[in-house]
Design a protein around this motif. Structure first.
Motif, PDB file in Angstrom:
ATOM      1  N   HIS A  89      -6.028 -61.680  77.497  1.00 48.32           N
ATOM      2  CA  HIS A  89      -6.680 -61.074  76.332  1.00 48.32           C
ATOM      3  C   HIS A  89      -7.087 -62.141  75.321  1.00 48.32           C
ATOM      4  O   HIS A  89      -6.617 -63.275  75.381  1.00 48.32           O
ATOM      5  CB  HIS A  89      -5.748 -60.051  75.669  1.00 48.32           C
ATOM      6  CG  HIS A  89      -4.467 -60.668  75.177  1.00 48.32           C
ATOM      7  ND1 HIS A  89      -3.281 -60.558  75.851  1.00 48.32           N
ATOM      8  CD2 HIS A  89      -4.197 -61.411  74.081  1.00 48.32           C
ATOM      9  CE1 HIS A  89      -2.336 -61.209  75.183  1.00 48.32           C
ATOM     10  NE2 HIS A  89      -2.874 -61.738  74.107  1.00 48.32           N
ATOM     11  N   CYS A  95      -2.024 -58.958  71.582  1.00 48.50           N
ATOM     12  CA  CYS A  95      -1.049 -60.051  71.645  1.00 48.50           C
ATOM     13  C   CYS A  95       0.370 -59.516  71.795  1.00 48.50           C
ATOM     14  O   CYS A  95       0.711 -58.464  71.274  1.00 48.50           O
ATOM     15  CB  CYS A  95      -1.145 -60.938  70.401  1.00 48.50           C
ATOM     16  SG  CYS A  95      -2.435 -62.192  70.567  1.00 48.50           S
ATOM     17  N   VAL A  96       1.156 -60.277  72.555  1.00 48.50           N
ATOM     18  CA  VAL A  96       2.574 -59.959  72.742  1.00 48.50           C
ATOM     19  C   VAL A  96       3.376 -60.933  71.883  1.00 48.50           C
ATOM     20  O   VAL A  96       2.819 -61.871  71.297  1.00 48.50           O
ATOM     21  CB  VAL A  96       2.966 -60.066  74.236  1.00 48.50           C
ATOM     22  CG1 VAL A  96       2.214 -59.019  75.056  1.00 48.50           C
ATOM     23  CG2 VAL A  96       2.703 -61.459  74.789  1.00 48.50           C
ATOM     24  N   CYS A  99       2.886 -64.686  72.106  1.00 49.06           N
ATOM     25  CA  CYS A  99       1.628 -65.254  71.627  1.00 49.06           C
ATOM     26  C   CYS A  99       1.820 -65.925  70.269  1.00 49.06           C
ATOM     27  O   CYS A  99       1.128 -66.895  69.942  1.00 49.06           O
ATOM     28  CB  CYS A  99       0.551 -64.179  71.491  1.00 49.06           C
ATOM     29  SG  CYS A  99       0.037 -63.438  73.052  1.00 49.06           S
ATOM     30  N   HIS A 109      -5.554 -65.655  76.027  1.00 49.90           N
ATOM     31  CA  HIS A 109      -4.122 -65.755  76.280  1.00 49.90           C
ATOM     32  C   HIS A 109      -3.828 -65.171  77.656  1.00 49.90           C
ATOM     33  O   HIS A 109      -4.068 -63.984  77.872  1.00 49.90           O
ATOM     34  CB  HIS A 109      -3.333 -64.991  75.209  1.00 49.90           C
ATOM     35  CG  HIS A 109      -3.476 -65.553  73.833  1.00 49.90           C
ATOM     36  ND1 HIS A 109      -3.048 -64.902  72.700  1.00 49.90           N
ATOM     37  CD2 HIS A 109      -4.013 -66.733  73.416  1.00 49.90           C
ATOM     38  CE1 HIS A 109      -3.308 -65.655  71.633  1.00 49.90           C
ATOM     39  NE2 HIS A 109      -3.896 -66.763  72.033  1.00 49.90           N
TER      40      HIS A 109
HETATM   41 ZN   LIG Z   1      -2.181 -63.056  72.641  1.00 55.46          ZN
END
Ligand SMILES: [Zn+2]
Length: 143
Positions: A89, A95-96, A99, A109
């Motif tokens: 992504h 985002c996780v 990230c 990412h």
């Molecule tokens: Zn991310």
């Protein structure tokens, strides 16, 4: 044609410059930054190959997050680990947690999960995603 065949492969490899490769292989770094996406939305088992050339910025960056790697002991020119490429992504709502520490603003990412070491195999690096040698592919499928 080449891109189509690549996207059909269950196992692909990516050369990463040390020490980033080391952080990935150890499962410490679970987000890889690339300016490009895998062809045709490829997902699968991603083999981490450690390049030969060091990225000195990585030593500094890792140390800043509390991960120190000795320049003389970092693996170079080897296949090290396999992970599942779970998601790719752009920075933003997808985002996780990882990230926040490792993700770069101007990159895609690549989110890795289930990273595990494989018996290390020497080999030369390549650009972009590539099909690893048969022995590495077998190790990745069995891992
Ligand atoms: Zn991310």
């Amino acid at each position: 044609m080449a891109a189509l065949l690549l996207a059909d492969q269950p196992v692909l490899a990516l050369t990463v410059r040390p020490p980033w490769s080391q952080f990935l292989a150890a499962g410490i770094k679970r987000v890889e930054n690339r300016t490009w996406e895998p062809p045709r939305g490829w997902r699968g088992r991603l083999v981490i190959h450690a390049g030969v050339r060091l990225d000195y910025r990585g030593f500094w960056f890792g140390a800043r997050l509390g991960y120190r790697v000795d320049e003389d002991e970092v693996a170079r020119g080897e296949y090290l680990a396999v992970a599942d490429l779970a998601d790719v992504h752009r920075p933003g709502p997808d985002c996780v947690a990882d990230c926040a520490g490792w993700g770069e603003a101007d990159c895609f990412h690549w989110v890795l999960s289930g990273t595990r070491r494989i018996t290390s195999v020497e080999g030369r690096g390549r650009q972009k995603l590539f099909v690893p040698p048969p022995d590495v592919r077998e190790l990745a499928l069995a891992a």
